[in-house]
Scaffold this active site. Structure first.
Site, PDB file in Angstrom:
ATOM      1  N   ASP A  26       0.856  -1.140   0.023  1.00  0.00           N
ATOM      2  CA  ASP A  26       0.191  -0.075   0.098  1.00  0.00           C
ATOM      3  C   ASP A  26       0.695   1.281  -0.091  1.00  0.00           C
ATOM      4  O   ASP A  26       1.738   1.264   0.629  1.00  0.00           O
ATOM      5  CB  ASP A  26      -0.964  -0.049   1.471  1.00  0.00           C
ATOM      6  CG  ASP A  26      -1.662   1.274   1.213  1.00  0.00           C
ATOM      7  OD1 ASP A  26      -2.034   1.918   0.277  1.00  0.00           O
ATOM      8  OD2 ASP A  26      -2.216   1.528   2.280  1.00  0.00           O
ATOM      9  N   ASN A  28      -0.821   4.568   0.085  1.00  0.00           N
ATOM     10  CA  ASN A  28      -1.459   5.883   0.474  1.00  0.00           C
ATOM     11  C   ASN A  28      -2.063   5.707   1.845  1.00  0.00           C
ATOM     12  O   ASN A  28      -2.762   6.369   2.352  1.00  0.00           O
ATOM     13  CB  ASN A  28      -2.549   6.337  -0.598  1.00  0.00           C
ATOM     14  CG  ASN A  28      -3.264   5.211  -1.044  1.00  0.00           C
ATOM     15  OD1 ASN A  28      -3.481   4.153  -0.407  1.00  0.00           O
ATOM     16  ND2 ASN A  28      -4.281   5.678  -1.678  1.00  0.00           N
ATOM     17  N   ASP A 107      -4.292 -10.195 -16.014  1.00  0.00           N
ATOM     18  CA  ASP A 107      -5.269 -11.231 -15.596  1.00  0.00           C
ATOM     19  C   ASP A 107      -6.587 -11.080 -16.553  1.00  0.00           C
ATOM     20  O   ASP A 107      -6.892  -9.783 -16.503  1.00  0.00           O
ATOM     21  CB  ASP A 107      -5.789 -11.435 -14.293  1.00  0.00           C
ATOM     22  CG  ASP A 107      -6.085 -12.445 -13.954  1.00  0.00           C
ATOM     23  OD1 ASP A 107      -7.077 -13.251 -14.511  1.00  0.00           O
ATOM     24  OD2 ASP A 107      -5.696 -12.940 -12.681  1.00  0.00           O
ATOM     25  N   ASP A 209      -8.447 -16.333 -17.073  1.00  0.00           N
ATOM     26  CA  ASP A 209      -9.167 -16.725 -15.839  1.00  0.00           C
ATOM     27  C   ASP A 209     -10.350 -17.735 -16.247  1.00  0.00           C
ATOM     28  O   ASP A 209     -11.187 -17.708 -17.354  1.00  0.00           O
ATOM     29  CB  ASP A 209     -10.021 -15.740 -15.256  1.00  0.00           C
ATOM     30  CG  ASP A 209     -10.695 -16.042 -13.860  1.00  0.00           C
ATOM     31  OD1 ASP A 209     -10.055 -16.394 -12.882  1.00  0.00           O
ATOM     32  OD2 ASP A 209     -12.080 -15.901 -13.903  1.00  0.00           O
ATOM     33  N   GLU A 268      -6.306 -20.899 -16.997  1.00  0.00           N
ATOM     34  CA  GLU A 268      -6.556 -21.630 -15.751  1.00  0.00           C
ATOM     35  C   GLU A 268      -7.665 -22.303 -16.513  1.00  0.00           C
ATOM     36  O   GLU A 268      -8.744 -21.826 -16.487  1.00  0.00           O
ATOM     37  CB  GLU A 268      -6.829 -20.558 -14.602  1.00  0.00           C
ATOM     38  CG  GLU A 268      -7.208 -21.043 -13.219  1.00  0.00           C
ATOM     39  CD  GLU A 268      -8.382 -20.360 -12.503  1.00  0.00           C
ATOM     40  OE1 GLU A 268      -8.409 -20.648 -11.437  1.00  0.00           O
ATOM     41  OE2 GLU A 268      -9.333 -19.860 -13.306  1.00  0.00           O
ATOM     42  N   HIS A 330      -3.975 -17.496  -5.214  1.00  0.00           N
ATOM     43  CA  HIS A 330      -4.908 -16.738  -4.432  1.00  0.00           C
ATOM     44  C   HIS A 330      -6.295 -17.517  -3.951  1.00  0.00           C
ATOM     45  O   HIS A 330      -7.095 -16.936  -3.494  1.00  0.00           O
ATOM     46  CB  HIS A 330      -5.194 -15.382  -5.019  1.00  0.00           C
ATOM     47  CG  HIS A 330      -5.914 -15.548  -6.487  1.00  0.00           C
ATOM     48  ND1 HIS A 330      -5.217 -16.121  -7.529  1.00  0.00           N
ATOM     49  CD2 HIS A 330      -7.163 -15.521  -6.894  1.00  0.00           C
ATOM     50  CE1 HIS A 330      -6.377 -16.407  -8.674  1.00  0.00           C
ATOM     51  NE2 HIS A 330      -7.223 -15.822  -8.241  1.00  0.00           N
ATOM     52  N   ASP A 331      -6.337 -18.772  -4.685  1.00  0.00           N
ATOM     53  CA  ASP A 331      -7.457 -19.450  -4.574  1.00  0.00           C
ATOM     54  C   ASP A 331      -7.614 -20.577  -3.638  1.00  0.00           C
ATOM     55  O   ASP A 331      -8.537 -21.144  -3.346  1.00  0.00           O
ATOM     56  CB  ASP A 331      -8.180 -19.966  -5.744  1.00  0.00           C
ATOM     57  CG  ASP A 331      -8.615 -18.861  -6.598  1.00  0.00           C
ATOM     58  OD1 ASP A 331      -9.056 -17.812  -6.422  1.00  0.00           O
ATOM     59  OD2 ASP A 331      -8.602 -19.246  -8.076  1.00  0.00           O
TER      60      ASP A 331
HETATM   61  O1  TEU Z   1     -10.972 -19.257 -10.413  1.00  0.00           O
HETATM   62  C1  TEU Z   1     -11.899 -20.477 -11.182  1.00  0.00           C
HETATM   63  C2  TEU Z   1     -11.913 -21.309 -10.284  1.00  0.00           C
HETATM   64  O2  TEU Z   1     -11.668 -22.730 -11.101  1.00  0.00           O
HETATM   65  C3  TEU Z   1     -12.465 -21.447  -8.711  1.00  0.00           C
HETATM   66  O3  TEU Z   1     -13.605 -22.376  -8.929  1.00  0.00           O
HETATM   67  C4  TEU Z   1     -11.632 -22.019  -7.909  1.00  0.00           C
HETATM   68  O4  TEU Z   1     -11.567 -23.234  -7.843  1.00  0.00           O
HETATM   69  C5  TEU Z   1     -12.443 -21.038  -6.558  1.00  0.00           C
HETATM   70  O5  TEU Z   1     -11.590 -19.867  -6.279  1.00  0.00           O
HETATM   71  C6  TEU Z   1     -12.162 -22.135  -5.531  1.00  0.00           C
HETATM   72  O6  TEU Z   1     -10.901 -22.137  -4.730  1.00  0.00           O
HETATM   73  C7  TEU Z   1     -11.065 -18.054 -11.042  1.00  0.00           C
HETATM   74  C8  TEU Z   1     -10.283 -17.152 -10.298  1.00  0.00           C
HETATM   75  O7  TEU Z   1      -8.741 -17.801  -9.929  1.00  0.00           O
HETATM   76  C9  TEU Z   1     -10.892 -16.749  -8.790  1.00  0.00           C
HETATM   77  O8  TEU Z   1     -10.468 -16.058  -7.976  1.00  0.00           O
HETATM   78  C10 TEU Z   1     -12.217 -16.351  -9.328  1.00  0.00           C
HETATM   79  O9  TEU Z   1     -13.230 -16.153  -8.197  1.00  0.00           O
HETATM   80  C11 TEU Z   1     -13.141 -17.064 -10.353  1.00  0.00           C
HETATM   81  O10 TEU Z   1     -12.176 -17.442 -11.320  1.00  0.00           O
HETATM   82  C12 TEU Z   1     -14.095 -16.257 -11.101  1.00  0.00           C
HETATM   83  O11 TEU Z   1     -13.658 -15.349 -11.730  1.00  0.00           O
HETATM   84 CA    CA Z   2      -3.677   1.953  -1.230  1.00  0.00          CA
END
Ligand code: TEU
Ligand code: CA
Length: 550
Positions: A26, A28, A107, A209, A268, A330-331
């Protein structure tokens, strides 16, 4: 197996670093990471002698968004969300990154937009709107009965009722994320314009995505049912994803990049895709360059599973395609916590790091993993992600893996001068960049050594992969080889998945020529540089090594 191309693309020897913009830096004091923050941290990533040494960053979405899905609900594909900065910041980021040898991968969320996107606002305005068929609209089967039984990935039906026009629209994820109609050529053209927009600004690639969701069976048949706990899994996803039409769209996208330079398309797809993620390479030359295969990521830390999955995913990639190697994103819960369950998380994360950089393919790092950053231990009141909230506390969800990057031991770990949008993961006073930079035994120092090793090695970047069978059950052994015009590099890699030291007798098939060598890297910092012989071959608990064999 892919044969070595005479002119490899940049990503074949690259290391890609995923930045979750909310959580990197971050600038700001609003507690949310932003582009000026990333700009200020580029030296950490590359460009100076003690940088990490990554070749590309992939930015999770930075487009304007109501942030129901933290940016994966795009309101405008051709602008920057004010939380993250301005287009001028973005242009500066591209040029400063390029200046340091860092490429930028955007992305692209092609399956759906935000319900606040002007396309959807126009689409839902009336049944006769010019953009009505940019999304999927259908009549219900009667009062309160959606067109079919399809379940959304984040829970509930894929169909949301629109009172104003008395029809249903389809959303594979949240109701705030209506799916674009990819059978409509106008949608395709609009998206290709978006791609051209970012190429003109100098981006080097796109992460696509949820790409296997693009095609649907638009006669809307019910999915067959099956037994499971969560609604999404209580059906076989036969008709709502993975339709042939997806491949047609990807071929058109790939064709639109012809003569645009060396642009990476990495896709993905969900793990249970029929035919596997490899289907999205097409014939190896006409769809995606790389496709994530999450089978290793979803596996437990078990040598038998790794042996099988590595071989399966490696062999599935067609000639011309190139595999990514990925353990965290991130998932998912961070792999230090997933693989670490039931053992020593740090020891296993160090062994996993060795695999990340020695398996064949492009390593994709998720910010913080190079520090050994752990999942945040969050309370219900901390949660921000609707998917995490919905299944809390039965499923760990996604917020724990999205906590701020710890830079130093100052308040809020140097991430923000304000209140961070998610709390820091515990342990940040030790697990942070500043303290790990100083410590040769840290996870960060190991990642740096591995990155330098990989980048200096033809065998590790473009060489072939050969499993070695017949070693101890608990250990994974393989070779990476590069031979060309008198150049020859041969590496032996061994990883101990157990907490006990192991003596290894190499199978006799392993040639006499390779019985001596030099241990060029070990996850045990005490051991590197030692001579190595096949007669005195052992691994410590959770140890991984790279041996240069003659
Ligand atoms: O994720 C797609 C996906 O396969 C998800 O079902 C994933 O398994 C889920 O986040 C459970 O862990 C992509 C992105 O990476 C995710 O962050 C998004 O929320 C999603 O698409 C919708 O755009
Ligand atoms: Ca910020």
């Amino acid at each position: 197996m892919t044969l070595l191309q005479s002119n490899p693309s940049w990503w074949q020897s690259a290391i890609v670093y995923q930045i979750y913009p909310w959580s990197f830096q971050d600038s700001n004091g609003d507690g949310i990471g932003d582009l000026p923050g990333i700009l200020g941290r580029l030296d950490y990533l590359n460009g100076s002698a003690d940088s990490l040494g990554v070749d590309a960053i992939w930015l999770s979405p930075i487009y304007p968004s109501p942030m129901h899905d933290f940016g994966y609900d795009v309101q405008d594909y051709c602008d920057i969300d004010p939380r993250f900065g301005t287009m001028a910041d973005f242009d500066r980021l591209i040029s400063e990154a390029h200046h340091r040898g860092i490429r930028v991968v955007m992305d692209l969320v092609l399956n759906h937009t935000s319900d606040q996107h002007p396309w959807f606002i126009e689409s839902r305005a009336s049944r006769t709107s010019a953009k009505r068929d940019w999304y999927y609209w259908a009549d219900g089967k009667g009062r309160r009965r959606p067109p079919n039984n399809w379940a959304a990935r984040f829970g509930g039906s894929v169909w949301a009722h629109d009172r104003h026009t008395d029809q249903y629209y389809l959303h594979s994820f949240l109701p705030e994320q209506p799916d674009l109609n990819w059978t409509n050529p106008a949608v395709r053209e609009a998206v290709f314009d978006v791609v051209r927009f970012w190429l003109a600004r100098g981006v080097d690639g796109f992460r696509l995505d949820a790409i296997n969701w693009l095609g649907k069976e638009t006669s809307w048949p019910d999915n067959p049912r099956r037994l499971a706990w969560r609604s999404y899994y209580r059906q076989v996803h036969r008709y709502d994803r993975d339709q042939p039409h997806t491949h047609e769209a990807l071929r058109a996208l790939r064709a639109s990049l012809k003569d645009r330079g060396d642009i990476l398309l990495v896709g993905e797809t969900s793990s249970d895709t029929p035919g596997g993620p490899a289907a999205f390479y097409g014939d190896g030359s006409n769809e995606l360059h790389e496709v994530f295969d999450f089978r290793l990521l979803r596996s437990t830390w078990h040598p038998e599973a790794f042996r099988r999955l590595i071989l399966e995913s490696d062999r599935a990639v067609p000639e011309g395609g190139w595999p990514p190697v990925v353990f965290s994103n991130h998932d998912q819960s961070r792999h230090i916590d997933r693989y670490g369950a039931g053992g020593d998380p740090i020891g296993r994360a160090r062994a996993a790091a060795l695999l990340l950089f020695t398996l064949r393919g492009t390593p994709f790092l998720y910010y913080g993993e190079e520090l050994g950053l752990r999942d945040g231990r969050l309370k219900r009141s901390h949660l921000r992600d609707p998917y995490t909230i919905r299944y809390w506390p039965w499923k760990i969800g996604r917020d724990p893996a999205r906590t701020p990057m710890p830079w130093d031991d100052s308040p809020q770990a140097g991430f923000t001068s304000g209140a961070p949008w998610l709390p820091l993961s515990q342990g940040w006073r030790q697990t942070n960049v500043a303290s790990e930079q100083q410590d040769p035994g840290s996870m960060l120092s190991l990642y740096k050594r591995l990155i330098r090793l990989k980048k200096g090695s033809k065998a590790l970047t473009v060489g072939t992969y050969h499993p070695i069978d017949g070693g101890p059950q608990e250990c994974l052994l393989f070779r990476r080889e590069f031979h060309m015009e008198g150049q020859r590099e041969s590496l032996l890699i061994a990883v101990n998945f157990s907490a006990q030291a192991r003596k290894i007798s190499l199978p006799t098939a392993f040639s006499e020529l390779t019985r001596t060598g030099r241990l060029i890297l070990s996850t045990d910092p005490q051991r590197a540089g030692d001579p190595w012989t096949a007669d005195d071959f052992y691994l410590g608990p959770d140890e991984g090594i790279v041996v240069s064999v003659q």
